[in-house]
Write a protein that holds these residues in place. Sequence first.
Motif, PDB file in Angstrom:
ATOM      1  N   GLY A 234      20.486   1.989-135.422  1.00 12.97           N
ATOM      2  CA  GLY A 234      19.612   1.236-136.313  1.00 12.97           C
ATOM      3  C   GLY A 234      18.930   0.083-135.597  1.00 12.97           C
ATOM      4  O   GLY A 234      17.725  -0.113-135.705  1.00 12.97           O
ATOM      5  N   SER A 275      25.009  12.023-137.934  1.00 11.65           N
ATOM      6  CA  SER A 275      26.341  11.603-138.368  1.00 11.65           C
ATOM      7  C   SER A 275      26.362  10.210-138.989  1.00 11.65           C
ATOM      8  O   SER A 275      27.397   9.773-139.467  1.00 11.65           O
ATOM      9  N   ILE A 276      25.222   9.492-138.960  1.00  9.22           N
ATOM     10  CA  ILE A 276      25.259   8.184-139.614  1.00  9.22           C
ATOM     11  C   ILE A 276      24.797   8.286-141.053  1.00  9.22           C
ATOM     12  O   ILE A 276      23.773   8.891-141.348  1.00  9.22           O
ATOM     13  N   PRO A 277      25.573   7.687-141.948  1.00  7.33           N
ATOM     14  CA  PRO A 277      25.181   7.730-143.354  1.00  7.33           C
ATOM     15  C   PRO A 277      23.893   6.925-143.567  1.00  7.33           C
ATOM     16  O   PRO A 277      23.621   5.979-142.833  1.00  7.33           O
ATOM     17  N   ARG A 278      23.133   7.333-144.552  1.00  9.06           N
ATOM     18  CA  ARG A 278      21.865   6.657-144.811  1.00  9.06           C
ATOM     19  C   ARG A 278      22.004   5.657-145.935  1.00  9.06           C
ATOM     20  O   ARG A 278      22.716   5.876-146.908  1.00  9.06           O
ATOM     21  N   LEU A 279      21.279   4.569-145.798  1.00 12.10           N
ATOM     22  CA  LEU A 279      21.296   3.536-146.815  1.00 12.10           C
ATOM     23  C   LEU A 279      20.493   3.961-148.033  1.00 12.10           C
ATOM     24  O   LEU A 279      20.800   3.622-149.164  1.00 12.10           O
ATOM     25  N   ASP A 280      19.443   4.733-147.789  1.00 14.80           N
ATOM     26  CA  ASP A 280      18.495   5.020-148.863  1.00 14.80           C
ATOM     27  C   ASP A 280      18.770   6.348-149.555  1.00 14.80           C
ATOM     28  O   ASP A 280      18.012   6.787-150.386  1.00 14.80           O
ATOM     29  N   GLN A 281      19.811   7.030-149.166  1.00 19.21           N
ATOM     30  CA  GLN A 281      20.157   8.236-149.914  1.00 19.21           C
ATOM     31  C   GLN A 281      21.656   8.509-149.772  1.00 19.21           C
ATOM     32  O   GLN A 281      22.268   8.125-148.803  1.00 19.21           O
ATOM     33  N   LYS A 282      22.178   9.158-150.782  1.00 16.21           N
ATOM     34  CA  LYS A 282      23.595   9.456-150.745  1.00 16.21           C
ATOM     35  C   LYS A 282      23.750  10.939-150.456  1.00 16.21           C
ATOM     36  O   LYS A 282      23.360  11.784-151.239  1.00 16.21           O
ATOM     37  N   LEU A 286      29.242  14.085-144.459  1.00 19.00           N
ATOM     38  CA  LEU A 286      28.583  13.646-143.234  1.00 19.00           C
ATOM     39  C   LEU A 286      28.710  14.729-142.174  1.00 19.00           C
ATOM     40  O   LEU A 286      29.729  15.394-142.068  1.00 19.00           O
TER      41      LEU A 286
END
Lengths: 350, 383, 326
Positions: A234, A275-282, A286
């Motif tokens: 990020g 593999s990184i989770p997203r802030l703007d979607q669930k 993973l």
Amino acid sequence: MTTNETPANVPEPAAGKGAPLLEVRDLHVEFHTRDGVVNAINGVNYSVSAGETLAVLGESGSGKSVTAQAIMGILDMPPGKIPKGEIFFRGDDMLRMSDEERRKIRGSKLAMIFQDALSALNPVLSVGYQLGEMFRVHQGLSRKDAKAKSIELMDRVRIPAAKARVNDYPHQFSGGMRQRIMIAMALALEPDLIIADEPTTALDVTVQAQIMDLLAELQREYNMGLILITHDLGVVADVADKIAVMYAGRIVENAPVHELYKRPAHPYTRGLLDSIPRLDQKGQELYAIKGLPPNLQHIPAGCAFNPRCTMAQDVCRTDVPVLHQVTERDGAELPGRGSACHFWKETIHG
Amino acid sequence: MAEMKKKAGAVADSTPSVSDVVESDASTTTEVEAALDKRVARGEPILQVRNLVKHFPLTQGILFRRQVGAVKAVDGISFDLYQGETLGIVGESGCGKSTVAKLLMTLEKATAGEVFYKGQDITKLSGRALHAVRRNIQMVFQDPYTSLNPRMTVGDIIGEPYEIHPEVAPKGSRRKKVQDLLDVVGLNPEYINRYPHQFSGGQRQRIGIARGLALNPEIIICDEPVSALDVSVQAQVINLMEKLQDEFNLSYLFIAHDLSIVRHISDRVGVMYLGKMAEIGSDQEIYEHPTHPYTQALLSAVPVPDPEAREGRERIILTGDVPSPANPPSGCRFRTRCWKAEEKCSKEEPLLAIPQRFATTDSLAAHESACHFAEEKDVVGAA
Amino acid sequence: MSDTSGITSPSHSSPAGDYAAKEEVARQSGTAPQPSEPKKTQASSLWANAWRDLRRRPVFIVSGIIIVLLIVIAIAPSLFTSTNPKPGDLAHFMQKPKLGHFFEADWFGYDGQGRSIYARVIYGARASMTVGVFATLFVTVAGGLIGILAGYFGGWVDALLSRLTDIFFGIPLLLGSLVMLQAFTGRTAWTVALALGVLGWTQVARVMRGSVITVKQADYVQAARALGAGNGRIIFKHVLPNAIAPVIVVATIALGMYISAEATLSYMGIGIQNGISWGADISTASSQIRNSLHVLLFPAGFLTVTVLAFIMLGDAVRDALDPKLR
């Protein structure tokens, strides 16, 4: 020089930025420990030009910090050893210089910002004294002038009430402020190149953003080269011009920042991004890269990533992939893009 | 037991199939409704925290200590944790989130307030009663390098819970249980005689999780369980934790500073600032409809690993640092860094409640937020 | 306990995901037996590592051999000499050493009362070793206990014990034991060891306290407490094994110190009575130092080598136990 033989190994400088400020060629670093030889870096190539930000991305043990230490000349030798490689700074190979010559470059031309500002600053000296030391030692300024300069610097990195705080000690500052002081120290002699090793990892998110903004702004102002070493995809996306992804002591992919995120050309990069989770979607589950980073004493034969790779074939277990020039489907070269994967075409073009 | 197994099997089988995808597509059309339904259908809370306070006294003098002040690490926090859900707690360092974990584990004694576990206030318990409750609330620690005793084998570490609570497993069965636990967390059961330093960070965290599972607890408190791990390993551990939650119907209190991970794993999220809860709601409410300025700033500051998604985002860069918890600002604690702060904010402390203007609407902004000027703002760019 | 059996589901019913994860771990370990530590060190702990490290240090090997030899001499002096060290024969008055006569009575020559210096040096080892070892044992147990209590419980326990430590710390070791030993008649190696121990425990207590305070804050101690472990369990299973390394180092070095303290006390005539001790012999010899150096040289040499061996051992152990120095 052998640049013509392996064109993709030497990343092209971004257009209009001129000759590279720093160029690392085929750098190898090993550590001789009681348990054997640790191959920390196994042939790294990269370059940075003035005004350019190169992000070196990697997990722990990828060799990203060791490369920086080799460039700065602060590697512990022994146990460290540089068996091979060149580090050109403005055209001169620093590894062939005398200690005296290197020391002159370090600090005045090359500066470094560390992750942990609290341990990088001397706790028993005031920050003003530590900042002023740079001017007294390198420029022979008087105590008074040095102090005035320190206050000016603290203002420049936006430490509020610099005049009042110049005599404070490191522990009296918050983490973010201490990192600003580190940046001020690095900037003191207006270096050509700054290496920032995880500069915001120890900081909170809201402070992280402040520090990255400050770094980017100062870089523009001074037209410096910046090498940003980080594990955080990020942070990189926000400030870098180009990215070099490291794995097991090699660069596995390099690319201009936007392209890397859009179309990764190495399975490791792609795996990291997924593999990184997203802030703007669930998302649902993973994506996880299986397995563990390799042991640097026993790097797998062939491509170091092969035991964790979903695309691995027999060739991956035997041949070490070189950094291929990445092209479009029609063969048009993508400037500044390279991938050390036998199957980069399949990776990028699907 | 048979039921449990069946459930575990079902989880394993439910790889995302076509029907699942269709289903999730359908749900997006009525996502607001679904979110509202979820709010109603939660049942009884398993853990109720009420006005929890922890002040660490600041003292002077060696022989005769006198108190000169207090660090107000946690200063009146209330929330509920429901069976089988994950409640995420986010906040910056010093906001008190780790102290909340220690209070819930009764590793620290609360200054005031109550923590009800199935209706019983555990802050008042001691001795045998506390010992019994501890079986049901377990913890996974942040640092996999310091949370395992370097002098004990993995078998001893995971088996220790059985020695402390011998009623859970008879002596002869313990080794088998430990091996099963290793298997459950994805480690080779033959590693039972190895020492922690022979494992990587991710594997150690799996060992820590296995220890947390040993007593078959109902609640697991996870204090930054993946922040010390490499990115590629984080995903493995998160997936494991989600799998285990489904398998054993665990409730997680998931404390972290990484907002992306918290969103991924949590059903509900609480945002803490300087010992207070600033905002709490479902993951969608907090991430897509935040109403507290601090939440908005926090979310907008998160670097998104996608330069294109970033373009459309508004970035709020806060000035200054978090004030000292020993001397927090009057009124609203966030006002010193808030761009909306007015006279009222320094005089009147905002209460954590559904803001008036949203109370009667069925918008997702209608969740608890401690701000006088609560206002919806999409900073993530999801909607 | 049927509710706990959920997690002990036999492996054939465990979800497929486990196997994937496990397999990959297994495969990883196939190429490199242990991901973080490639060597086949089956049960390598800090101590095992330290031992591996120590075996390669010449300082440790040399001091170790000397100490083992000294222990054997102290236990069974008759193995090394058949001469009785006590009766003198003035015919041998101050005879010079005959360095070719290995292990014989006249090897190191004779003293002012015609006693074999070799025999006296051999028999004197017992007093030195007894005092050294038992004073150290006493100090380690007493100081260790006080240090643990102060460090682990903190608060008023710590305040009380720390002040007590400070008080004893203020008493000079030699002067204090001199005064104490005056009170005893018929002083043996045991009384001397006790006197030194009573005054010497403070250093161990301080080191132990500091070490315990550090270890107490470790997450694994918190983890044990979170599981509901009692103080006894936490102290003996978690705190002590991790806190004891610096104490062992201090104790080894202190052992050398006590041996030399015993010699000093005996030199001053306040040490062991009616016994044979290097210190006492050095004392007697000092009056004849001008004409015959050998009378002083051998007991003093043995004393120096012994003290040095223990201090070197302590140093080597400290280096081996400190991962940062490796």
